[in-house]
Design an enzyme around this catalytic site. Structure first.
Site, short mmCIF file in Angstrom:
data_model
loop_
_atom_site.label_atom_id
_atom_site.label_comp_id
_atom_site.label_asym_id
_atom_site.label_seq_id
_atom_site.Cartn_x
_atom_site.Cartn_y
_atom_site.Cartn_z
N LYS A 53 -4.41 -3.08 -28.12
CA LYS A 53 -4.18 -1.64 -28.08
C LYS A 53 -3.22 -1.26 -26.96
O LYS A 53 -2.34 -0.40 -27.14
CB LYS A 53 -5.52 -0.92 -27.93
CG LYS A 53 -6.41 -1.04 -29.16
CD LYS A 53 -7.84 -0.66 -28.88
CE LYS A 53 -8.71 -0.92 -30.12
NZ LYS A 53 -10.15 -0.70 -29.87
N GLN A 97 -14.55 1.46 -25.81
CA GLN A 97 -14.56 0.22 -26.57
C GLN A 97 -15.99 -0.28 -26.75
O GLN A 97 -16.71 -0.49 -25.79
CB GLN A 97 -13.72 -0.84 -25.85
CG GLN A 97 -13.60 -2.15 -26.60
CD GLN A 97 -12.81 -2.03 -27.89
OE1 GLN A 97 -11.74 -1.42 -27.91
NE2 GLN A 97 -13.33 -2.60 -28.95
N ASP A 120 -11.40 8.29 -31.51
CA ASP A 120 -11.88 7.56 -32.69
C ASP A 120 -12.74 8.42 -33.61
O ASP A 120 -13.43 7.91 -34.48
CB ASP A 120 -12.67 6.32 -32.25
CG ASP A 120 -12.68 5.25 -33.33
OD1 ASP A 120 -11.85 5.32 -34.26
OD2 ASP A 120 -13.51 4.34 -33.26
#
Length: 303
Positions: A53, A97, A120
């Site tokens: 990422k 994460q 997200d």
């Protein structure tokens, strides 16, 4: 022979599009988009994902504000980190994460992220927006799948889609997105009885079960489209010629489906790159909203 849906190539095209958008709007915004990826602990897979990422951010011009945090951090300390990033004007998106160390509750930490900086789409408010069909950040993996399907002109309206897996990260938002595209959706999971009887009715089968090669020939009807979300590193008995002691596979036994399915996503190179591409997309969208830019990605995000 099944057509292999190339997520890596499409993700590269999206990155080029996002880089051009950033370059075009950066002077007006006064700064580039900013993404904070929070990695807690030393999970090896998380390390690889975060590195991918960060490299993607560098490629397109997103500034990185992430942190690698000790697994011993307390919940209160972690909440303080998130709140400080919520207040940071240079950060447009925050990604926590997963998985987290057992001592930390992911639900509490995800809810602490500002909905406007949710990278997200996992905040309760943004999941509600998805349910109601309102604009907002979308979960990266299912939104990446929707873009893959659209780019490859795979029709959804009136089709029977089966989603295996009911996680908040993939399965549930995936079902909602497919329903919004007028597919008829069935959800299956670990407690489903006679799984193959359900999956064999699917025109489109999305497999996010988290189980290596769970789905094989007996689960899939001829000419179905199969989307494999899983990725697993499986040990092998003998070291291969290149020195590897393991191999990568998905939730689908792709070898068994080559002569059955009409299209497959490969592992790796299918859904994975699109997940990262949509994380970048959410970041740029949040940046545009926070800097009061015209919607620069209306042509890309339409689900």
């Amino acid at each position: 022979m099944a057509f292999h849906i190339n997520g890596r190539r499409l993700a590269s095209e999206i990155e080029q599009h996002l880089a051009a958008v950033i370059q075009r709007h950066q002077n007006r915004a006064g700064r580039p988009p900013g993404l904070a990826v929070l990695r807690i602990g030393d999970d090896p897979a998380s390390g690889v994902y975060v590195s991918n990422k960060e490299k993607a951010c560098e490629r397109i011009g997103i500034s990185r504000h992430g942190a690698h945090i000790s697994k011993d951090i307390t919940l209160e300390e972690m909440l303080h980190v998130i709140h400080s990033m919520n207040e940071d004007p240079l950060i447009d998106a925050i990604l926590l994460q997963l998985p987290l160390p057992p001592s930390l509750d992911p639900g509490i930490l995800l809810e602490a992220i500002s909905p406007e900086k949710d990278a997200d789409g996992l905040h309760t408010l943004n999941l509600g927006r998805l349910l109601k069909g309102e604009p907002g950040p979308r979960s990266c993996t299912p939104s990446g799948i929707m873009v893959l399907l659209a780019n490859n002109k795979i029709p959804l309206e009136g089709q029977h889609a089966v989603v295996i897996g009911r996680s908040t990260l993939v399965g549930k938002p995936m079902a909602l997105m497919l329903q919004s595209a007028n597919a008829t959706v069935t959800m299956a999971h670990s407690h489903t009885i006679d799984l193959s009887s359900i999956t064999r009715r699917a025109d489109i089968l999305v497999v996010a079960a988290g189980s290596p090669q769970l789905i094989g020939a007996r689960h899939v009807k001829p000419n179905a489209v199969v989307i494999d979300v899983g990725i697993h590193r499986v040990p092998i008995d003998e070291i291969t010629e290149n020195g590897s002691k393991s191999y990568l596979c998905g939730d689908v036994n792709s070898n068994e489906l080559e002569e059955i399915a009409s299209a497959l996503t490969p592992v790796p190179g299918g859904v994975g790159p699109m997940t990262v591409a949509m994380l970048l997309t959410n970041t740029v969208m949040n940046w545009g909203n926070r800097c009061t830019l015209d919607n620069p990605l209306e042509d890309l995000v339409s689900f």
